[in-house]
Design a protein around this motif. Sequence first.
Motif, PDB file in Angstrom:
ATOM      1  N   SER A  61       0.825  -1.206   0.000  1.00  0.00           N
ATOM      2  CA  SER A  61       0.000   0.000   0.000  1.00  0.00           C
ATOM      3  C   SER A  61       0.863   1.261   0.000  1.00  0.00           C
ATOM      4  CB  SER A  61      -0.932  -0.005   1.202  1.00  0.00           C
ATOM      5  OG  SER A  61      -0.180  -0.024   2.387  1.00  0.00           O
ATOM      6  N   LYS A  62       2.016   1.229   0.660  1.00  0.00           N
ATOM      7  CA  LYS A  62       2.886   2.407   0.657  1.00  0.00           C
ATOM      8  C   LYS A  62       4.026   2.234  -0.335  1.00  0.00           C
ATOM      9  CE  LYS A  62       2.021   4.198   5.249  1.00  0.00           C
ATOM     10  NZ  LYS A  62       1.880   3.183   6.308  1.00  0.00           N
ATOM     11  N   THR A  63       4.602   1.032  -0.383  1.00  0.00           N
ATOM     12  CA  THR A  63       5.739   0.777  -1.255  1.00  0.00           C
ATOM     13  C   THR A  63       5.522  -0.524  -2.014  1.00  0.00           C
ATOM     14  OG1 THR A  63       7.153   1.807   0.391  1.00  0.00           O
ATOM     15  CG2 THR A  63       8.252   0.530  -1.293  1.00  0.00           C
ATOM     16  N   VAL A  86       7.821   3.989  -4.238  1.00  0.00           N
ATOM     17  CA  VAL A  86       7.087   4.566  -3.101  1.00  0.00           C
ATOM     18  C   VAL A  86       5.896   5.350  -3.624  1.00  0.00           C
ATOM     19  CG1 VAL A  86       7.282   6.015  -1.046  1.00  0.00           C
ATOM     20  CG2 VAL A  86       9.259   4.722  -1.844  1.00  0.00           C
ATOM     21  N   HIS A  87       4.697   4.965  -3.176  1.00  0.00           N
ATOM     22  CA  HIS A  87       3.477   5.597  -3.678  1.00  0.00           C
ATOM     23  C   HIS A  87       3.162   6.877  -2.906  1.00  0.00           C
ATOM     24  CE1 HIS A  87       2.846   2.056  -6.011  1.00  0.00           C
ATOM     25  NE2 HIS A  87       2.833   1.283  -4.945  1.00  0.00           N
ATOM     26  N   ARG A  88       2.233   7.666  -3.446  1.00  0.00           N
ATOM     27  CA  ARG A  88       1.840   8.889  -2.748  1.00  0.00           C
ATOM     28  C   ARG A  88       0.333   8.927  -2.517  1.00  0.00           C
ATOM     29  NH1 ARG A  88       0.413  12.653  -6.986  1.00  0.00           N
ATOM     30  NH2 ARG A  88       0.577  14.396  -5.563  1.00  0.00           N
ATOM     31  N   TYR A  90      -1.311   8.775   0.175  1.00  0.00           N
ATOM     32  CA  TYR A  90      -1.737   9.614   1.298  1.00  0.00           C
ATOM     33  C   TYR A  90      -1.874  11.074   0.881  1.00  0.00           C
ATOM     34  CZ  TYR A  90      -1.872  11.883   5.812  1.00  0.00           C
ATOM     35  OH  TYR A  90      -2.250  12.665   6.873  1.00  0.00           O
ATOM     36  N   SER A 131      -6.671   7.547  -4.678  1.00  0.00           N
ATOM     37  CA  SER A 131      -5.425   7.246  -3.970  1.00  0.00           C
ATOM     38  C   SER A 131      -5.015   5.790  -4.179  1.00  0.00           C
ATOM     39  CB  SER A 131      -5.595   7.533  -2.485  1.00  0.00           C
ATOM     40  OG  SER A 131      -6.661   6.781  -1.970  1.00  0.00           O
ATOM     41  N   GLN A 135      -1.911   3.657  -7.175  1.00  0.00           N
ATOM     42  CA  GLN A 135      -0.958   2.554  -6.961  1.00  0.00           C
ATOM     43  C   GLN A 135      -0.876   1.679  -8.202  1.00  0.00           C
ATOM     44  OE1 GLN A 135      -1.898   0.308  -3.425  1.00  0.00           O
ATOM     45  NE2 GLN A 135      -2.232   2.157  -2.262  1.00  0.00           N
ATOM     46  N   LYS A 349      10.501   7.431  -5.819  1.00  0.00           N
ATOM     47  CA  LYS A 349       9.436   7.997  -4.997  1.00  0.00           C
ATOM     48  C   LYS A 349       8.510   8.829  -5.869  1.00  0.00           C
ATOM     49  CE  LYS A 349       9.012  10.253  -0.518  1.00  0.00           C
ATOM     50  NZ  LYS A 349       8.150  11.404  -0.777  1.00  0.00           N
TER      51      LYS A 349
END
Length: 456
Positions: A61-63, A86-88, A90, A131, A135, A349
Amino acid sequence: MAVFVLDKHKQPLMPCSEKRARLLLERGRAVVHKRYPFTIRLKDRMGGDTQPLRLGIDPGSKTTGLALMRETNDGQRHVLCLFDLVHRGYSIRKAMEQRAAFRRRRRSKNLRYRAPRFDNRTKPKGWLAPSLQHQVDTVMAWVNRFSRLTPITAISQELVRFDTQKLENPEISGVEYQQGTLLGYEVREYLLEKWGRECAYCGTKDTPLEIEHVVPRTRQGSNRVSNLTLSCHDCNQAKDALPLADFFATDRGLRKRLKANGHTAETQLERVERQLKQPLRDASAVNAIRWSLFSALKTTGLPMAVGTGGRTKYNRQRLTIPKTHALDAACVGAFDTLHDWAVPTLTIKATGRGSYKRTRLTKHGFPRGFLMRQKQVQGFQTGDMVKAIVPTGKKAGTHTGRVAVRKTGSFNIQTEHGAVQGISHKYCAVTQRSDGYGYHLTSTNRQKGGAGQTVA
Ligand SMILES: [Zn+2]
Protein backbone atom coordinates in the motif's frame (compact mmCIF):
# COMPACT_ATOMS: atom_id res chain seq x y z
CA MET A 1 23.39 -3.19 -10.03
CA ALA A 2 22.94 -3.96 -13.71
CA VAL A 3 22.83 -1.16 -16.30
CA PHE A 4 20.11 -1.08 -18.95
CA VAL A 5 21.38 -1.18 -22.53
CA LEU A 6 19.69 0.03 -25.70
CA ASP A 7 20.89 -0.49 -29.26
CA LYS A 8 21.37 2.16 -31.95
CA HIS A 9 17.64 2.31 -32.63
CA LYS A 10 16.72 2.42 -28.93
CA GLN A 11 15.61 -1.20 -28.87
CA PRO A 12 16.30 -2.94 -25.53
CA LEU A 13 19.23 -5.36 -25.20
CA MET A 14 20.28 -7.51 -22.23
CA PRO A 15 21.37 -5.36 -19.25
CA CYS A 16 25.13 -5.37 -18.62
CA SER A 17 27.36 -4.97 -15.58
CA GLU A 18 28.44 -1.56 -14.29
CA LYS A 19 32.04 -2.33 -15.22
CA ARG A 20 31.17 -3.18 -18.79
CA ALA A 21 29.03 -0.05 -19.09
CA ARG A 22 31.94 2.05 -17.82
CA LEU A 23 34.29 0.54 -20.41
CA LEU A 24 31.80 1.06 -23.23
CA LEU A 25 31.34 4.70 -22.22
CA GLU A 26 35.09 5.30 -21.87
CA ARG A 27 35.79 3.85 -25.30
CA GLY A 28 33.10 6.03 -26.83
CA ARG A 29 31.05 3.05 -27.97
CA ALA A 30 28.03 4.12 -25.92
CA VAL A 31 26.33 7.24 -24.60
CA VAL A 32 24.30 7.80 -21.43
CA HIS A 33 20.64 7.55 -22.41
CA LYS A 34 19.04 8.03 -18.99
CA ARG A 35 20.33 8.54 -15.46
CA TYR A 36 17.50 6.97 -13.46
CA PRO A 37 17.44 4.03 -13.93
CA PHE A 38 20.91 4.18 -15.46
CA THR A 39 20.66 3.33 -19.15
CA ILE A 40 23.26 3.47 -21.90
CA ARG A 41 22.77 3.42 -25.66
CA LEU A 42 25.25 1.65 -27.93
CA LYS A 43 26.25 3.71 -30.94
CA ASP A 44 27.22 0.85 -33.23
CA ARG A 45 25.01 -2.12 -32.35
CA MET A 46 21.70 -3.19 -33.80
CA GLY A 47 19.85 -6.08 -32.15
CA GLY A 48 21.43 -8.88 -30.15
CA ASP A 49 20.74 -12.06 -28.23
CA THR A 50 18.49 -11.83 -25.20
CA GLN A 51 17.83 -14.22 -22.33
CA PRO A 52 14.63 -14.76 -20.31
CA LEU A 53 14.05 -11.85 -17.93
CA ARG A 54 11.44 -11.92 -15.21
CA LEU A 55 10.00 -8.91 -13.41
CA GLY A 56 8.87 -9.73 -9.86
CA ILE A 57 6.25 -7.47 -8.28
CA ASP A 58 5.27 -7.34 -4.62
CA PRO A 59 2.47 -4.76 -4.40
CA GLY A 60 2.21 -2.86 -1.13
CA SER A 61 0.00 0.00 0.00
CA LYS A 62 2.89 2.41 0.66
CA THR A 63 5.74 0.78 -1.25
CA THR A 64 5.75 -1.69 -4.12
CA GLY A 65 8.86 -3.84 -4.57
CA LEU A 66 10.09 -4.56 -8.09
CA ALA A 67 12.89 -6.96 -8.99
CA LEU A 68 14.35 -7.64 -12.40
CA MET A 69 15.86 -11.11 -12.66
CA ARG A 70 17.57 -13.27 -15.26
CA GLU A 71 16.06 -16.73 -15.25
CA THR A 72 17.44 -20.11 -16.23
CA ASN A 73 15.45 -23.25 -16.99
CA ASP A 74 16.46 -25.09 -13.82
CA GLY A 75 14.74 -22.61 -11.49
CA GLN A 76 17.70 -20.32 -10.81
CA ARG A 77 17.12 -16.60 -10.56
CA HIS A 78 19.89 -14.00 -10.85
CA VAL A 79 18.92 -10.59 -9.51
CA LEU A 80 19.89 -7.78 -11.88
CA CYS A 81 18.15 -4.74 -10.39
CA LEU A 82 16.01 -3.99 -7.36
CA PHE A 83 13.53 -1.14 -7.07
CA ASP A 84 11.30 0.24 -4.32
CA LEU A 85 8.44 2.21 -5.79
CA VAL A 86 7.09 4.57 -3.10
CA HIS A 87 3.48 5.60 -3.68
CA ARG A 88 1.84 8.89 -2.75
CA GLY A 89 -1.65 7.66 -1.93
CA TYR A 90 -1.74 9.61 1.30
CA SER A 91 -1.01 13.00 -0.25
CA ILE A 92 -3.52 12.32 -3.02
CA ARG A 93 -6.12 11.51 -0.40
CA LYS A 94 -5.33 14.67 1.54
CA ALA A 95 -5.62 16.83 -1.58
CA MET A 96 -8.96 15.26 -2.49
CA GLU A 97 -10.28 15.82 1.01
CA GLN A 98 -9.31 19.46 0.89
CA ARG A 99 -10.99 19.92 -2.44
CA ALA A 100 -14.14 18.30 -1.06
CA ALA A 101 -14.02 20.68 1.90
CA PHE A 102 -13.79 23.73 -0.36
CA ARG A 103 -16.72 22.49 -2.42
CA ARG A 104 -18.78 21.83 0.66
CA ARG A 105 -18.22 25.41 1.74
CA ARG A 106 -19.34 26.72 -1.62
CA ARG A 107 -22.53 24.67 -1.35
CA SER A 108 -23.51 25.74 2.12
CA LYS A 109 -22.70 29.38 1.50
CA ASN A 110 -25.76 31.61 1.30
CA LEU A 111 -25.65 32.17 -2.44
CA ARG A 112 -28.33 32.28 -5.12
CA TYR A 113 -30.85 29.47 -5.18
CA ARG A 114 -29.44 26.22 -6.33
CA ALA A 115 -31.61 23.13 -6.85
CA PRO A 116 -30.78 20.40 -4.35
CA ARG A 117 -28.83 17.47 -5.68
CA PHE A 118 -28.95 13.94 -4.37
CA ASP A 119 -26.48 11.23 -3.85
CA ASN A 120 -27.62 9.34 -6.92
CA ARG A 121 -24.27 8.63 -8.52
CA THR A 122 -23.19 5.08 -9.13
CA LYS A 123 -19.59 3.99 -9.40
CA PRO A 124 -18.56 1.78 -12.31
CA LYS A 125 -17.59 -1.80 -11.53
CA GLY A 126 -14.00 -2.11 -10.45
CA TRP A 127 -13.80 1.55 -9.47
CA LEU A 128 -11.02 2.37 -7.03
CA ALA A 129 -10.54 5.56 -5.03
CA PRO A 130 -7.99 7.88 -6.71
CA SER A 131 -5.43 7.25 -3.97
CA LEU A 132 -5.67 3.50 -4.69
CA GLN A 133 -5.98 3.72 -8.47
CA HIS A 134 -2.72 5.66 -8.33
CA GLN A 135 -0.96 2.55 -6.96
CA VAL A 136 -2.08 0.52 -9.95
CA ASP A 137 -1.24 3.33 -12.36
CA THR A 138 2.29 3.96 -11.08
CA VAL A 139 3.17 0.27 -11.10
CA MET A 140 1.86 -0.03 -14.66
CA ALA A 141 3.77 3.10 -15.69
CA TRP A 142 6.99 1.53 -14.42
CA VAL A 143 6.34 -1.88 -15.92
CA ASN A 144 5.89 -0.13 -19.26
CA ARG A 145 9.02 1.94 -18.73
CA PHE A 146 11.07 -1.12 -17.87
CA SER A 147 9.84 -3.00 -20.90
CA ARG A 148 11.08 -0.15 -23.08
CA LEU A 149 14.53 -0.35 -21.43
CA THR A 150 14.97 -4.10 -21.10
CA PRO A 151 13.53 -7.16 -22.87
CA ILE A 152 11.18 -8.48 -20.15
CA THR A 153 9.75 -11.90 -21.04
CA ALA A 154 7.63 -12.73 -17.99
CA ILE A 155 6.03 -11.17 -14.91
CA SER A 156 5.51 -12.64 -11.43
CA GLN A 157 3.09 -10.93 -9.06
CA GLU A 158 2.19 -11.64 -5.47
CA LEU A 159 -1.58 -11.79 -5.70
CA VAL A 160 -3.08 -13.31 -2.55
CA ARG A 161 -1.92 -13.98 1.00
CA PHE A 162 -2.33 -17.74 0.88
CA ASP A 163 -3.26 -20.45 -1.56
CA THR A 164 -6.99 -21.16 -1.54
CA GLN A 165 -6.51 -24.25 -3.70
CA LYS A 166 -4.13 -25.88 -1.25
CA LEU A 167 -6.16 -24.72 1.72
CA GLU A 168 -9.61 -25.58 0.43
CA ASN A 169 -11.74 -25.93 3.54
CA PRO A 170 -8.60 -26.15 5.66
CA GLU A 171 -10.54 -26.76 8.85
CA ILE A 172 -12.35 -29.81 7.47
CA SER A 173 -9.95 -31.26 4.91
CA GLY A 174 -7.37 -31.85 7.60
CA VAL A 175 -4.47 -29.74 6.35
CA GLU A 176 -1.72 -30.13 8.92
CA TYR A 177 0.65 -27.42 9.99
CA GLN A 178 4.31 -28.30 9.76
CA GLN A 179 6.90 -25.72 10.58
CA GLY A 180 9.22 -24.62 7.80
CA THR A 181 7.33 -26.19 4.89
CA LEU A 182 5.61 -24.28 2.11
CA LEU A 183 2.24 -25.49 3.35
CA GLY A 184 3.23 -24.40 6.85
CA TYR A 185 3.73 -20.84 5.60
CA GLU A 186 0.41 -20.88 3.75
CA VAL A 187 -1.30 -22.09 6.95
CA ARG A 188 0.41 -19.32 8.93
CA GLU A 189 -0.87 -16.63 6.54
CA TYR A 190 -4.32 -18.19 6.73
CA LEU A 191 -4.25 -18.05 10.52
CA LEU A 192 -3.03 -14.45 10.52
CA GLU A 193 -6.00 -13.52 8.35
CA LYS A 194 -8.48 -15.59 10.35
CA TRP A 195 -7.43 -14.27 13.76
CA GLY A 196 -7.10 -10.68 12.62
CA ARG A 197 -3.33 -10.37 13.19
CA GLU A 198 -3.65 -10.18 16.96
CA CYS A 199 -3.19 -12.51 19.92
CA ALA A 200 -6.32 -14.69 19.99
CA TYR A 201 -6.28 -14.83 23.80
CA CYS A 202 -5.46 -11.34 25.03
CA GLY A 203 -6.01 -9.34 21.82
CA THR A 204 -2.59 -7.65 21.83
CA LYS A 205 -1.64 -6.19 18.45
CA ASP A 206 1.72 -5.34 16.90
CA THR A 207 3.54 -8.12 18.70
CA PRO A 208 5.28 -11.21 17.29
CA LEU A 209 2.66 -13.97 17.14
CA GLU A 210 3.33 -17.64 17.67
CA ILE A 211 1.42 -20.65 16.39
CA GLU A 212 -0.52 -22.08 19.31
CA HIS A 213 -2.30 -25.42 19.78
CA VAL A 214 -5.64 -24.90 21.50
CA VAL A 215 -5.77 -28.50 22.67
CA PRO A 216 -2.09 -28.94 23.59
CA ARG A 217 0.07 -31.54 21.88
CA THR A 218 0.59 -33.22 25.26
CA ARG A 219 -3.18 -33.78 25.47
CA GLN A 220 -3.34 -35.37 22.02
CA GLY A 221 -4.19 -32.08 20.29
CA SER A 222 -3.66 -32.32 16.54
CA ASN A 223 -1.67 -30.20 14.09
CA ARG A 224 -4.81 -29.61 12.07
CA VAL A 225 -5.74 -26.04 11.25
CA SER A 226 -8.94 -26.28 13.28
CA ASN A 227 -6.82 -26.79 16.43
CA LEU A 228 -4.50 -23.85 15.74
CA THR A 229 -4.55 -20.21 16.66
CA LEU A 230 -2.07 -17.39 17.11
CA SER A 231 -0.97 -15.97 20.43
CA CYS A 232 1.61 -13.60 21.83
CA HIS A 233 4.68 -15.03 23.51
CA ASP A 234 3.38 -14.38 27.05
CA CYS A 235 0.07 -16.15 26.42
CA ASN A 236 1.77 -19.05 24.67
CA GLN A 237 4.09 -19.56 27.66
CA ALA A 238 1.35 -19.12 30.27
CA LYS A 239 -1.14 -21.43 28.59
CA ASP A 240 1.41 -24.24 28.16
CA ALA A 241 -0.58 -27.49 28.61
CA LEU A 242 -3.69 -25.98 30.18
CA PRO A 243 -7.12 -26.54 28.63
CA LEU A 244 -8.63 -23.35 27.18
CA ALA A 245 -11.29 -22.79 29.87
CA ASP A 246 -8.82 -23.33 32.74
CA PHE A 247 -6.38 -20.90 31.18
CA PHE A 248 -9.00 -18.16 30.94
CA ALA A 249 -10.27 -18.89 34.45
CA THR A 250 -6.96 -18.95 36.29
CA ASP A 251 -4.24 -16.97 34.54
CA ARG A 252 -3.71 -13.57 36.18
CA GLY A 253 -1.32 -12.23 33.54
CA LEU A 254 -3.89 -12.92 30.84
CA ARG A 255 -6.62 -11.13 32.78
CA LYS A 256 -4.34 -8.11 33.15
CA ARG A 257 -3.56 -8.01 29.43
CA LEU A 258 -7.23 -8.50 28.55
CA LYS A 259 -8.19 -5.58 30.74
CA ALA A 260 -5.52 -3.39 29.14
CA ASN A 261 -6.96 -4.23 25.71
CA GLY A 262 -10.53 -3.60 26.86
CA HIS A 263 -11.82 -7.18 26.84
CA THR A 264 -13.26 -9.39 29.57
CA ALA A 265 -12.21 -13.00 30.06
CA GLU A 266 -15.75 -14.35 29.53
CA THR A 267 -16.48 -12.65 26.22
CA GLN A 268 -13.01 -13.34 24.88
CA LEU A 269 -13.24 -17.05 25.72
CA GLU A 270 -16.59 -17.18 23.96
CA ARG A 271 -15.09 -15.41 20.96
CA VAL A 272 -12.17 -17.82 20.69
CA GLU A 273 -14.44 -20.87 20.95
CA ARG A 274 -16.80 -19.49 18.31
CA GLN A 275 -13.96 -18.54 15.96
CA LEU A 276 -12.35 -21.96 16.29
CA LYS A 277 -15.40 -23.63 14.80
CA GLN A 278 -15.70 -21.09 12.00
CA PRO A 279 -13.57 -21.34 8.88
CA LEU A 280 -12.46 -18.04 7.35
CA ARG A 281 -15.37 -16.96 5.21
CA ASP A 282 -13.60 -15.13 2.41
CA ALA A 283 -10.83 -17.67 2.19
CA SER A 284 -8.75 -15.96 -0.48
CA ALA A 285 -8.36 -12.73 1.54
CA VAL A 286 -8.78 -10.70 -1.61
CA ASN A 287 -7.30 -7.31 -2.02
CA ALA A 288 -9.05 -5.19 -4.63
CA ILE A 289 -5.91 -3.30 -5.64
CA ARG A 290 -3.89 -6.45 -6.27
CA TRP A 291 -6.60 -7.91 -8.47
CA SER A 292 -6.96 -4.65 -10.31
CA LEU A 293 -3.19 -4.59 -10.88
CA PHE A 294 -3.32 -8.21 -12.00
CA SER A 295 -5.85 -7.48 -14.73
CA ALA A 296 -3.92 -4.37 -15.76
CA LEU A 297 -0.70 -6.37 -16.04
CA LYS A 298 -2.44 -8.96 -18.20
CA THR A 299 -2.94 -6.27 -20.84
CA THR A 300 0.84 -6.16 -21.39
CA GLY A 301 0.50 -9.55 -23.08
CA LEU A 302 3.46 -10.96 -21.16
CA PRO A 303 3.09 -14.38 -19.51
CA MET A 304 1.98 -13.87 -15.91
CA ALA A 305 2.74 -16.03 -12.90
CA VAL A 306 1.18 -15.36 -9.53
CA GLY A 307 2.44 -16.24 -6.08
CA THR A 308 1.07 -16.14 -2.57
CA GLY A 309 2.34 -14.18 0.41
CA GLY A 310 2.93 -17.48 2.17
CA ARG A 311 5.21 -18.71 -0.61
CA THR A 312 7.15 -15.43 -0.71
CA LYS A 313 7.81 -15.68 3.02
CA TYR A 314 8.73 -19.35 2.67
CA ASN A 315 11.25 -18.57 -0.08
CA ARG A 316 12.70 -15.65 1.84
CA GLN A 317 13.24 -17.59 5.06
CA ARG A 318 14.41 -20.75 3.26
CA LEU A 319 17.15 -18.74 1.53
CA THR A 320 17.78 -16.46 4.58
CA ILE A 321 17.15 -13.27 2.65
CA PRO A 322 16.39 -10.08 4.62
CA LYS A 323 12.95 -8.54 4.34
CA THR A 324 12.72 -5.56 2.03
CA HIS A 325 10.01 -4.74 -0.48
CA ALA A 326 12.32 -5.25 -3.44
CA LEU A 327 13.72 -8.56 -2.17
CA ASP A 328 10.20 -9.80 -1.49
CA ALA A 329 9.49 -9.08 -5.14
CA ALA A 330 12.50 -11.23 -6.06
CA CYS A 331 11.10 -14.06 -3.89
CA VAL A 332 7.61 -14.14 -5.45
CA GLY A 333 6.49 -17.45 -6.95
CA ALA A 334 8.10 -20.83 -7.41
CA PHE A 335 11.85 -21.10 -8.00
CA ASP A 336 14.90 -22.88 -6.64
CA THR A 337 17.66 -20.45 -5.73
CA LEU A 338 18.23 -16.72 -5.85
CA HIS A 339 21.68 -15.43 -6.78
CA ASP A 340 23.38 -12.02 -6.50
CA TRP A 341 20.58 -10.49 -4.42
CA ALA A 342 22.91 -8.22 -2.42
CA VAL A 343 22.65 -5.37 -4.94
CA PRO A 344 21.69 -1.77 -4.10
CA THR A 345 18.02 -0.79 -4.34
CA LEU A 346 16.93 2.21 -6.38
CA THR A 347 14.14 3.95 -4.49
CA ILE A 348 11.68 5.60 -6.86
CA LYS A 349 9.44 8.00 -5.00
CA ALA A 350 6.27 9.23 -6.65
CA THR A 351 6.23 12.97 -6.05
CA GLY A 352 3.68 14.30 -8.50
CA ARG A 353 4.38 17.13 -10.90
CA GLY A 354 3.44 20.06 -8.71
CA SER A 355 0.16 21.76 -8.01
CA TYR A 356 -2.03 24.26 -9.81
CA LYS A 357 -2.82 25.94 -6.53
CA ARG A 358 -0.91 29.21 -6.23
CA THR A 359 -2.03 30.25 -2.78
CA ARG A 360 -1.22 28.34 0.35
CA LEU A 361 -3.73 28.45 3.17
CA THR A 362 -3.48 28.39 6.92
CA LYS A 363 -5.40 25.69 8.73
CA HIS A 364 -8.27 28.15 9.13
CA GLY A 365 -8.46 28.71 5.40
CA PHE A 366 -6.87 32.16 5.22
CA PRO A 367 -4.33 32.79 2.46
CA ARG A 368 -0.77 32.46 3.55
CA GLY A 369 1.91 33.35 1.07
CA PHE A 370 1.70 33.31 -2.70
CA LEU A 371 3.59 31.00 -4.99
CA MET A 372 5.29 32.16 -8.15
CA ARG A 373 3.42 31.88 -11.41
CA GLN A 374 6.14 30.44 -13.62
CA LYS A 375 7.41 26.91 -13.24
CA GLN A 376 10.95 27.45 -14.48
CA VAL A 377 13.69 29.45 -12.76
CA GLN A 378 17.01 29.91 -14.55
CA GLY A 379 16.25 26.83 -16.65
CA PHE A 380 15.49 24.63 -13.63
CA GLN A 381 12.16 23.33 -12.41
CA THR A 382 11.12 21.69 -9.18
CA GLY A 383 11.62 17.94 -9.48
CA ASP A 384 14.69 18.05 -11.74
CA MET A 385 17.52 15.82 -10.59
CA VAL A 386 20.61 18.00 -10.27
CA LYS A 387 24.24 17.80 -9.32
CA ALA A 388 25.56 20.90 -7.55
CA ILE A 389 29.28 21.44 -7.04
CA VAL A 390 29.75 24.22 -4.51
CA PRO A 391 33.40 25.38 -4.46
CA THR A 392 33.54 27.43 -1.24
CA GLY A 393 31.60 28.37 1.86
CA LYS A 394 29.63 26.46 4.46
CA LYS A 395 27.93 24.26 1.89
CA ALA A 396 31.10 23.46 -0.09
CA GLY A 397 31.01 20.03 -1.69
CA THR A 398 28.94 18.04 -4.14
CA HIS A 399 25.19 17.65 -3.64
CA THR A 400 23.09 15.40 -5.84
CA GLY A 401 19.34 15.07 -5.62
CA ARG A 402 15.95 16.48 -6.45
CA VAL A 403 15.83 20.26 -6.65
CA ALA A 404 13.11 22.60 -5.39
CA VAL A 405 13.42 25.94 -7.20
CA ARG A 406 12.87 29.36 -5.70
CA LYS A 407 12.38 32.61 -7.55
CA THR A 408 15.54 34.07 -6.04
CA GLY A 409 17.64 31.48 -7.84
CA SER A 410 18.74 30.01 -4.53
CA PHE A 411 17.53 26.40 -4.57
CA ASN A 412 16.96 23.57 -2.10
CA ILE A 413 18.26 20.13 -2.93
CA GLN A 414 16.77 16.96 -1.46
CA THR A 415 19.79 14.69 -1.19
CA GLU A 416 20.05 11.14 0.10
CA HIS A 417 21.18 12.50 3.49
CA GLY A 418 18.54 15.21 3.83
CA ALA A 419 17.74 18.63 2.42
CA VAL A 420 20.47 21.17 1.62
CA GLN A 421 19.12 24.72 1.46
CA GLY A 422 20.23 27.82 -0.34
CA ILE A 423 22.31 26.47 -3.22
CA SER A 424 22.75 28.97 -6.02
CA HIS A 425 21.55 27.95 -9.48
CA LYS A 426 25.04 28.79 -10.76
CA TYR A 427 26.47 25.67 -9.18
CA CYS A 428 23.72 23.31 -10.39
CA ALA A 429 23.62 21.13 -13.48
CA VAL A 430 20.60 19.05 -14.52
CA THR A 431 21.22 15.30 -14.68
CA GLN A 432 17.63 14.34 -15.48
CA ARG A 433 14.54 16.39 -16.13
CA SER A 434 11.58 16.22 -13.76
CA ASP A 435 9.33 13.24 -14.52
CA GLY A 436 7.15 13.07 -11.42
CA TYR A 437 9.52 10.85 -9.44
CA GLY A 438 12.46 11.36 -7.10
CA TYR A 439 15.28 8.84 -7.04
CA HIS A 440 17.94 7.66 -4.65
CA LEU A 441 20.09 4.60 -4.33
CA THR A 442 20.37 2.60 -1.09
CA SER A 443 22.64 -0.36 -0.50
CA THR A 444 21.07 -3.59 0.76
CA ASN A 445 21.91 -4.59 4.29
CA ARG A 446 23.07 -8.17 4.51
CA GLN A 447 21.48 -9.11 7.83
CA LYS A 448 20.16 -12.64 8.02
CA GLY A 449 16.51 -13.31 8.73
CA GLY A 450 15.96 -16.05 11.28
CA ALA A 451 13.55 -18.85 10.43
CA GLY A 452 11.95 -19.17 13.86
CA GLN A 453 8.42 -19.80 15.05
CA THR A 454 7.73 -16.08 15.14
CA VAL A 455 5.30 -14.54 12.70
CA ALA A 456 5.72 -10.86 12.02
ZN1 LIG B 1 -1.62 -12.76 24.39
